[in-house]
Design a protein around this motif. Structure first.
Motif, PDB file in Angstrom:
ATOM      1  N   MET A   1       6.127  27.018  32.471  1.00 27.25           N
ATOM      2  CA  MET A   1       6.094  26.742  33.893  1.00 27.25           C
ATOM      3  C   MET A   1       4.659  26.389  34.302  1.00 27.25           C
ATOM      4  N   SER A   2       4.547  25.384  35.146  1.00 24.48           N
ATOM      5  CA  SER A   2       3.222  24.959  35.602  1.00 24.48           C
ATOM      6  C   SER A   2       2.628  25.995  36.546  1.00 24.48           C
ATOM      7  N   VAL A   3       1.306  26.003  36.622  1.00 22.60           N
ATOM      8  CA  VAL A   3       0.610  26.938  37.514  1.00 22.60           C
ATOM      9  C   VAL A   3       1.005  26.677  38.966  1.00 22.60           C
ATOM     10  N   ALA A   4       1.151  25.421  39.336  1.00 19.86           N
ATOM     11  CA  ALA A   4       1.510  25.059  40.709  1.00 19.86           C
ATOM     12  C   ALA A   4       2.886  25.606  41.087  1.00 19.86           C
ATOM     13  N   LEU A   5       3.844  25.466  40.180  1.00 18.10           N
ATOM     14  CA  LEU A   5       5.196  25.961  40.445  1.00 18.10           C
ATOM     15  C   LEU A   5       5.206  27.484  40.517  1.00 18.10           C
ATOM     16  N   PHE A   6       4.445  28.117  39.648  1.00 21.99           N
ATOM     17  CA  PHE A   6       4.358  29.579  39.653  1.00 21.99           C
ATOM     18  C   PHE A   6       3.797  30.072  40.980  1.00 21.99           C
ATOM     19  N   ILE A   7       2.705  29.464  41.435  1.00 21.30           N
ATOM     20  CA  ILE A   7       2.094  29.856  42.712  1.00 21.30           C
ATOM     21  C   ILE A   7       3.053  29.600  43.865  1.00 21.30           C
ATOM     22  N   PHE A   8       3.757  28.469  43.823  1.00 21.39           N
ATOM     23  CA  PHE A   8       4.706  28.134  44.890  1.00 21.39           C
ATOM     24  C   PHE A   8       5.805  29.181  44.999  1.00 21.39           C
ATOM     25  N   THR A   9       6.368  29.598  43.854  1.00 22.71           N
ATOM     26  CA  THR A   9       7.467  30.582  43.886  1.00 22.71           C
ATOM     27  C   THR A   9       6.967  31.959  44.308  1.00 22.71           C
ATOM     28  N   ILE A  10       5.747  32.305  43.911  1.00 22.85           N
ATOM     29  CA  ILE A  10       5.172  33.589  44.335  1.00 22.85           C
ATOM     30  C   ILE A  10       4.994  33.602  45.853  1.00 22.85           C
ATOM     31  N   VAL A  11       4.443  32.528  46.389  1.00 22.58           N
ATOM     32  CA  VAL A  11       4.241  32.424  47.840  1.00 22.58           C
ATOM     33  C   VAL A  11       5.584  32.427  48.569  1.00 22.58           C
ATOM     34  N   ALA A  12       6.569  31.707  48.003  1.00 17.71           N
ATOM     35  CA  ALA A  12       7.898  31.664  48.625  1.00 17.71           C
ATOM     36  C   ALA A  12       8.529  33.055  48.665  1.00 17.71           C
ATOM     37  N   ALA A  13       8.407  33.810  47.578  1.00 14.58           N
ATOM     38  CA  ALA A  13       8.957  35.165  47.538  1.00 14.58           C
ATOM     39  C   ALA A  13       8.276  36.064  48.563  1.00 14.58           C
ATOM     40  N   TYR A  14       6.954  35.933  48.680  1.00 16.19           N
ATOM     41  CA  TYR A  14       6.213  36.737  49.651  1.00 16.19           C
ATOM     42  C   TYR A  14       6.606  36.392  51.083  1.00 16.19           C
ATOM     43  N   LEU A  15       6.721  35.103  51.385  1.00 15.67           N
ATOM     44  CA  LEU A  15       7.084  34.687  52.738  1.00 15.67           C
ATOM     45  C   LEU A  15       8.500  35.110  53.098  1.00 15.67           C
ATOM     46  N   LEU A  16       9.409  35.064  52.127  1.00 16.52           N
ATOM     47  CA  LEU A  16      10.770  35.550  52.363  1.00 16.52           C
ATOM     48  C   LEU A  16      10.739  37.031  52.720  1.00 16.52           C
ATOM     49  N   GLY A  17       9.982  37.802  51.945  1.00 16.82           N
ATOM     50  CA  GLY A  17       9.873  39.231  52.225  1.00 16.82           C
ATOM     51  C   GLY A  17       9.184  39.524  53.538  1.00 16.82           C
ATOM     52  N   SER A  18       8.296  38.631  53.945  1.00 11.32           N
ATOM     53  CA  SER A  18       7.505  38.848  55.166  1.00 11.32           C
ATOM     54  C   SER A  18       8.275  38.614  56.460  1.00 11.32           C
ATOM     55  N   ILE A  19       9.441  38.003  56.379  1.00 13.01           N
ATOM     56  CA  ILE A  19      10.209  37.731  57.603  1.00 13.01           C
ATOM     57  C   ILE A  19      10.459  39.054  58.345  1.00 13.01           C
ATOM     58  N   PRO A  20       9.861  39.248  59.525  1.00 12.97           N
ATOM     59  CA  PRO A  20       9.974  40.519  60.249  1.00 12.97           C
ATOM     60  C   PRO A  20      11.256  40.581  61.076  1.00 12.97           C
ATOM     61  N   SER A  21      12.352  40.763  60.398  1.00 16.30           N
ATOM     62  CA  SER A  21      13.662  40.676  61.061  1.00 16.30           C
ATOM     63  C   SER A  21      13.805  41.657  62.218  1.00 16.30           C
ATOM     64  N   SER A  22      13.327  42.884  62.049  1.00 21.79           N
ATOM     65  CA  SER A  22      13.482  43.882  63.119  1.00 21.79           C
ATOM     66  C   SER A  22      12.682  43.485  64.358  1.00 21.79           C
ATOM     67  N   VAL A  23      11.482  42.961  64.150  1.00 17.60           N
ATOM     68  CA  VAL A  23      10.624  42.579  65.276  1.00 17.60           C
ATOM     69  C   VAL A  23      11.177  41.350  65.982  1.00 17.60           C
ATOM     70  N   TRP A  24      11.477  40.320  65.224  1.00 12.15           N
ATOM     71  CA  TRP A  24      11.970  39.079  65.826  1.00 12.15           C
ATOM     72  C   TRP A  24      13.337  39.275  66.470  1.00 12.15           C
ATOM     73  N   TYR A  25      14.218  40.012  65.821  1.00 12.83           N
ATOM     74  CA  TYR A  25      15.551  40.228  66.383  1.00 12.83           C
ATOM     75  C   TYR A  25      15.465  41.098  67.641  1.00 12.83           C
ATOM     76  N   GLY A  26      14.670  42.156  67.568  1.00 14.00           N
ATOM     77  CA  GLY A  26      14.538  43.053  68.716  1.00 14.00           C
ATOM     78  C   GLY A  26      13.967  42.353  69.930  1.00 14.00           C
TER      79      GLY A  26
END
Length: 219
Positions: free
Chosen positions: A1-26
């Motif tokens: 896997m290329s370094v660029a793809l690895f970094i992209f998927t790591i960032v994507a996983a972090y951003l998915l986890g970062s979605i503050p559902s309780s704050v935004w929904y509330g």
């Protein structure tokens, strides 16, 4: 896997986890920031406490989906032929952990999020659904018996590596066992205040069978 793809998927996983559902929904549906009420935690449990069962359920399901989706990024890479079968579990665990870190330290709301239990559940469902269902059962039975979400979360998280080690669903996978115990330690660390309240007998209780709330609470 290329370094660029690895970094992209790591960032994507972090951003998915970062979605503050309780704050935004509330804020979006109730005009209430759950971080200002109840325990002040931006997670599903405090959403249940502050906004009621319906809102809490929505937030919990979104948080589970966050963990499941981030973990499944590894499966996407596998089907693309970017990683092999032997690497699949390692990448699932990596992306899932990154999503949990995102939930605990979300970039969208000042790096102050929830405790990651629902996101961890989504991750485990993506990695080992059968064992995840057993852990869910343990969580629910403990919650019904004790009414303590924190205790239920800790015991259910501990059950994952213990049952993996016992070979409940086939030959024990060392990487999965190590991951499970690391996650258990993380859950204990994020629940330190809850554990102190449990020991002192003043931890908040959640009654699954009480009438749903429709407004805020300062408890």
């Amino acid at each position: 896997m290329s370094v660029a793809l690895f970094i992209f998927t790591i960032v994507a996983a972090y951003l998915l986890g970062s979605i503050p559902s309780s704050v935004w929904y509330g804020i979006g549906y109730f005009g209430i920031d759950v971080r200002k009420y109840g325990s002040g935690n931006a997670g599903a449990t405090n959403t249940f406490r502050v906004l009621g069962k319906r809102a809490g359920t929505v937030v919990m399901l979104i948080d589970v989906l966050k963990g499941w989706t981030a973990t499944c990024l590894a499966s996407l890479l596998f089907y693309m032929g970017t990683i092999g079968q032997t690497e699949l579990l390692m990448y699932k665990i990596l992306f899932g952990i990154i999503a949990i870190i995102g939930h605990i330290f979300p970039v969208f709301v000042g790096f102050k999020g929830g405790k990651g239990i629902a996101t961890l559940l989504g991750m485990v469902l993506a990695i080992h659904p059968e064992l995840a269902l057993v852990c869910i059962t343990i969580f629910l039975l403990t919650l019904i018996a004790s009414q303590y979400v924190s205790l239920s979360s800790i015991l259910a998280t501990l059950a994952f590596p213990v049952l993996s080690w016992a070979g409940l669903f086939g030959h024990p996978e060392p990487l999965l066992i190590v991951f499970g115990f690391v996650m258990f330690l993380l859950v204990v660390l994020t629940h330190q205040k809850n554990i102190i309240r449990l020991v002192n007998g003043n931890e908040n209780r959640v009654n699954l069978f009480s009438k749903s709330k429709s407004g805020r609470t300062h408890s």
